[in-house]
Design a protein around this motif. Structure first.
Motif, mmCIF file in Angstrom:
data_model
loop_
_atom_site.group_PDB
_atom_site.id
_atom_site.type_symbol
_atom_site.label_atom_id
_atom_site.label_comp_id
_atom_site.label_asym_id
_atom_site.label_seq_id
_atom_site.Cartn_x
_atom_site.Cartn_y
_atom_site.Cartn_z
ATOM 1 N N TYR A 54 0.809 -1.219 0.000
ATOM 2 C CA TYR A 54 0.000 0.000 0.000
ATOM 3 C C TYR A 54 0.842 1.267 0.000
ATOM 4 O O TYR A 54 0.502 2.264 -0.647
ATOM 5 N N HIS A 57 1.466 3.730 -2.889
ATOM 6 C CA HIS A 57 0.496 4.740 -3.328
ATOM 7 C C HIS A 57 0.797 6.120 -2.741
ATOM 8 O O HIS A 57 0.987 7.080 -3.497
ATOM 9 N N HIS A 81 -1.348 10.722 3.856
ATOM 10 C CA HIS A 81 -2.734 11.113 3.591
ATOM 11 C C HIS A 81 -3.767 10.019 3.857
ATOM 12 O O HIS A 81 -4.930 10.313 4.110
ATOM 13 N N ASP A 82 -3.373 8.747 3.805
ATOM 14 C CA ASP A 82 -4.354 7.687 4.066
ATOM 15 C C ASP A 82 -4.203 7.069 5.450
ATOM 16 O O ASP A 82 -4.912 6.119 5.793
ATOM 17 N N ASP A 148 -3.804 12.444 -5.506
ATOM 18 C CA ASP A 148 -4.294 11.159 -5.005
ATOM 19 C C ASP A 148 -5.189 10.522 -6.068
ATOM 20 O O ASP A 148 -5.018 9.363 -6.457
ATOM 21 N N ASN A 152 -4.600 7.157 -8.382
ATOM 22 C CA ASN A 152 -5.593 6.082 -8.398
ATOM 23 C C ASN A 152 -6.058 5.783 -9.825
ATOM 24 O O ASN A 152 -6.249 4.627 -10.194
HETATM 25 MN MN MN Z 1 -5.088 7.810 -1.399
#
Ligand code: MN
Length: 727
Positions: A54, A57, A81-82, A148, A152
């Protein structure tokens, strides 16, 4: 078709760090390293749908932001950010380790991420764009969100077809337009192209194919670029830089499928861009180009003198080569080019080294500059409002329970919200829940709140008080409309009462026999068909009594002038002129002529104030008189007091309302006689509702005396109300 889409290699944190070092800007690497350490640990074990770790990203998002030139705080926030949304780490820990600025950015991105979209009708999409901009008070929040989304979309092949379509639609309708408004052309185009590849794979493939067949055209354009370069140098434009570029797939798609043109008709599939140092050089270069090639009519656009709403500046022209091929040329300065590519982000990329408070100032300056440049530009309205809402939040965006976004002016209440949905919802409203909790009916809504209107029975209807609570004219007029339609009788009664009250307050008493005619005149002057209609209009709030007053005064003045003495039961006995000056002391003025204002008939004991008239001495008002209060600030108002031991008698007029009966009049006059109160005049009339209205002007020594007279009169059978009135 996948082959045509640029693939996205994985960037490791080490690679990202190296890119940052090589950017030439100064970064706080300790903070970035710490952010990475925290994020990597927190996301450990989490995989993306594509199977990668992850953490790849957030690092990729940070890398895109690095290319946009953003600062340390934004890059750290991008790496983190996540974390708050997807791991156990609370926002407080981020604030503790990285400070309030980074925490605020992460929080902003997290909140934007929680918004889901219910429908993509045009109006909804527009509201969403505005809401997202309004919510990301710091433009860096939106930039992180855009990057972001971009990453994605770059890795969307691993999503399910349904998710691909949903996310692509959302990207096309919401995020690409925001990127456009922030002026970031590269991100806007890539978001559109990648969304298109999922929304219309066949159309996308067709254009990629057509462009492939025209590969030789690019070669041709490059040859022309060479020719132009030579001519520019002959004209001493030695520093000109020429790029040849392929237009975005989506821009060609729009022209082919929306404007229904053939691929061959699209002149600007290939474009040349000439970058120069100064604006005069741009116009010189334009002259050179038009000298070399024939320009197509109506294809020249001067966005240098008239920038686009997002501040884009450039000269555009389309010319035909000697071989008959049309192509577009864009001419602009280096700064214009940076702004065109990076928009709002150009600020960070090209103005590095500005720190702290100055940085914020600079950022606001950019927005202000943007606003300035909007002023004359066409279709500037939307952007203007968007950007303004960042600085001065004048609009709020809230959700229905279904997820529709409703925009309201700031300060709007849940009632405004209910009426914004539908008048039927507002009319049946009995309460509201915000984020699941019951709130007071005057709750002011805040951007992001989910609002549920609780409705009652069909025929409930709004409350008149709501007119004082709602702030939107839409809600006001809907509430008034309801009263207008549903409560006609009530409106007439309410309106009549309100008008009578206003007239009493203004000391206007129209005799019974003139009353109907008087009101008809007023109604006619108000362009109403009948007196009832006028009362009804006042009743539901469509007509303000205060607005009517000047007309009423005017009619009253005419009436008083023209009318015969009012029908009286008793003849006025004598006229009383209160002799003045002895009773009153006017501050700073001796031996002045004093008279008592007829509007309020002050009596000894009343707090008073004097007004220096032109040539008629000082007129004395009660301090609470309507005519005095608003004007106290004028130097013509002077303090005044009652002298002690006032011997003189003053007049006062009493308005007596009673149930009409035999001998009422006699009872009252004999009581006054018993009390040895001089009566100067007394009159009575029967009112429309069958009551008796009496007006008695009597001699009085002071307020104490007056109050005792009034209380004695109140005890007379059938007397309902007594008030001090006008002469
Ligand atoms: Mn994100």
């Amino acid at each position: 078709m996948d082959a045509a889409k640029p693939q996205t290699p994985i960037i490791t944190y080490e690679q990202f760090r190296k890119m940052a070092e090589e950017s030439g800007r100064s970064y706080n690497f300790a903070m970035l390293d710490d952010a990475y350490a925290l994020a990597e640990g927190a996301h450990a074990g989490q995989k993306r749908r594509s199977g990668e770790e992850y953490i790849t990203h957030p690092v990729a998002v940070a890398a895109i932001l690095l290319d946009l030139g953003l600062d340390t705080e934004a890059l750290a926030a991008a790496i983190l950010h996540d974390v708050v949304e997807d791991t156990e780490i609370p926002l407080e820990e981020i604030e503790r380790r990285f400070g309030a600025e980074v925490a605020a950015l992460v929080d902003g991105v997290t909140k934007l991420g929680r918004i889901t979209f219910s429908s993509m009708e045009e109006e909804q999409a527009e509201n969403l764009r505005k809401m997202l901009l309004a919510m990301s008070k710091d433009v860096r929040v939106m930039l992180i969100k855009l990057c972001d989304r971009l990453h994605n979309m770059r890795t969307a092949d691993s999503w399910s077809p349904q998710t691909q379509r949903d996310k692509s639609l959302e990207t096309m309708e919401v995020y690409a337009p925001i990127a456009h408004r922030l002026g970031i052309a590269n991100i806007k185009e890539e978001l559109e192209d990648r969304s298109l590849s999922y929304l219309d794979p066949i159309g996308y493939a067709e254009i990629v194919d057509l462009m492939g067949q025209k590969a030789d055209a690019l070669e041709y354009v490059n040859k022309i670029a060479g020719d132009i370069d030579v001519r520019l140098k002959e004209n001493e434009l030695n520093d000109a830089v020429i790029h040849s570029r392929v237009k975005s797939i989506y821009s060609i798609y729009r022209k082919m499928f929306v404007q229904n043109r053939s691929f061959e008709e699209i002149y600007d599939t290939y474009a040349l861009r000439i970058i120069l140092d100064t604006i005069p050089e741009c116009y010189t270069a334009l002259g050179v180009i038009h000298d070399m090639y024939h320009p197509l009519p109506n294809r020249f656009k001067d966005y240098i003198s008239t920038p686009k709403p997002n501040m884009y500046q450039s000269l555009h022209t389309t010319v035909i080569s000697h071989e008959g091929v049309a192509f577009e040329i864009q001419i602009r300065t280096k700064e214009m080019d940076q702004l065109a590519e990076y928009g709002v982000a150009a600020h960070w990329k090209y103005k590095a080294g500005v720190q702290g408070q100055d940085k914020l100032e600079e950022r606001l300056a950019w927005v202000r500059q943007l606003l300035e440049s909007q002023r004359d530009a066409e279709d500037s309205g939307d952007l203007l409002r968007d950007i303004k809402s960042e600085l001065i939040p004048e609009e709020v965006y809230v959700f229905t329970p279904k997820g529709d976004v409703i925009d309201l002016p700031s300060g709007a209440t849940v009632i405004d919200f209910a009426y914004a949905i539908h008048s039927a919802v507002g009319n049946r409203m009995v309460g509201a829940k915000v984020n699941g909790r019951i709130v007071p009916i005057d709750h002011k809504v805040v951007t992001g709140e989910v609002i549920e209107v609780i409705t009652g029975p069909q025929n409930k209807g709004p409350s008149r008080d709501w007119l004082n609570i709602v702030t939107t004219s839409q809600a006001k007029s809907k509430i008034r409309n309801w009263f207008k339609k549903e409560r006609k009788e009530e409106n007439i009664t309410e309106g009549k009462a309100a008008l009578e009250k206003e007239m009493r307050r203004a000391h206007i008493s129209v005799p019974e026999d003139k009353y109907d005619e008087f009101m008809e005149n007023i109604a006619r002057r108000q362009r109403m068909n009948s007196v009832e209609e006028m009362y009804a209009a006042i009743g539901y709030g469509g007509l303000q009594t205060a607005r009517l007053l000047p007309k009423i005064r005017d009619e009253y003045a005419k009436l008083v002038k023209s009318s015969d003495p009012v029908e009286t039961f008793d003849i006025p006995i004598k006229t009383h002129h209160p002799k003045a000056s002895e009773g009153v002391i006017v501050e700073g003025i001796d031996n002045v002529l004093v008279k008592f204002a007829k509007c309020c008939n002050p009596l000894p004991g009343d707090p008073i104030v004097g007004f220096i008239t032109r040539g008629y001495g000082v007129s004395i008002h009660k301090t609470d008189c309507r005519n005095a209060a608003p004007a106290f600030s004028s130097p013509r108002w002077v303090n005044a007091y009652w002298a002690e031991n006032v011997k003189e008698s003053f007049t006062s007029t009493l308005e007596i309302t009673a149930l009409d009966r035999d001998r009422l009049f006699a009872d009252i006059s004999s009581l006054l006689a018993d009390m040895r109160v001089p009566v100067y005049s007394i009159s009575a009339r029967r009112t429309a509702d069958g009551r008796a209205a009496m007006s008695a002007t009597i001699g009085i020594q002071n307020t104490e005396h007056l109050n005792s007279v009034i209380s004695r009169l109140r005890r007379v059978k059938d007397v309902m109300d007594i008030s001090r009135g006008t002469v």
